[in-house]
Design an enzyme around this catalytic site. Structure first.
Site: not given
Ligand code: RB5
Length: 150
Positions: A8-9, A65, A67-68, A133
């Site tokens: 994402d951004h 993103c 946090t992932g 595993h």
């Molecule tokens: C976007 O603001 C943020 O929520 C996204 O990048 C991500 O961290 C979501 O888990």
């Protein structure tokens, strides 16, 4: 190896660097965006990458993103996808050795450039151990198959 990537951004710059790293290693990269810095919804990008992994159109995926976390939540909705955020060398290595992770989720906000490069290399180079595993990952697949909507 064919690998789909998306962010994402919050992960655009990191994704560009990872694409360069993957190409420098001779991997075939399918880039699912996003393009530019405008705000997009991470589920759309995660679904595009995870769907390709789930259908076997690519071998693995990488999603970024803030946090992932959001990316991994979405990606794990797709059958056959095993996605998790990895923030350090240990989780990157063990995600492959024990969990056969096929979608690596990264944090664009937390991870530094050098750390992320090494983390991706470890994740690419580490083999699944199999053995006990394999049995455990098989149980995950079995659970997925028994889900009413799977
Ligand atoms: C976007 O603001 C943020 O929520 C996204 O990048 C991500 O961290 C979501 O888990």
């Amino acid at each position: 190896m064919r690998i789909a990537v998306g962010s994402d951004h919050r992960g655009v710059a990191m994704r560009a660097k990872i694409v360069d790293l993957l190409k420098s290693r001779g991997l075939e990269v399918i880039d699912e965006g996003c393009n530019g810095q405008e705000s997009v919804d991470y589920p759309d990008i995660a679904a595009a990458v995870a769907r390709k992994v789930s259908k076997g159109e690519v071998d693995r995926g990488i999603l970024i993103c803030g946090t992932g976390l959001g990316m991994s939540i979405v990606a794990n909705k797709f059958p056959g996808v095993r996605a998790a955020p990895c923030h350090d060398y240990v989780t990157a290595e063990m995600s492959r050795r024990h969990n056969n992770l096929n979608v690596l989720c990264l944090s664009g906000d937390i991870l530094g450039e050098r750390l992320v490069d090494r983390l991706v290399e470890i994740w690419l180079d580490t083999e699944f151990e199999g053995g006990r595993h394999e049995r455990r990952v098989g149980k995950i697949t079995a659970l997925e198959r028994n889900m009413p909507n799977a």
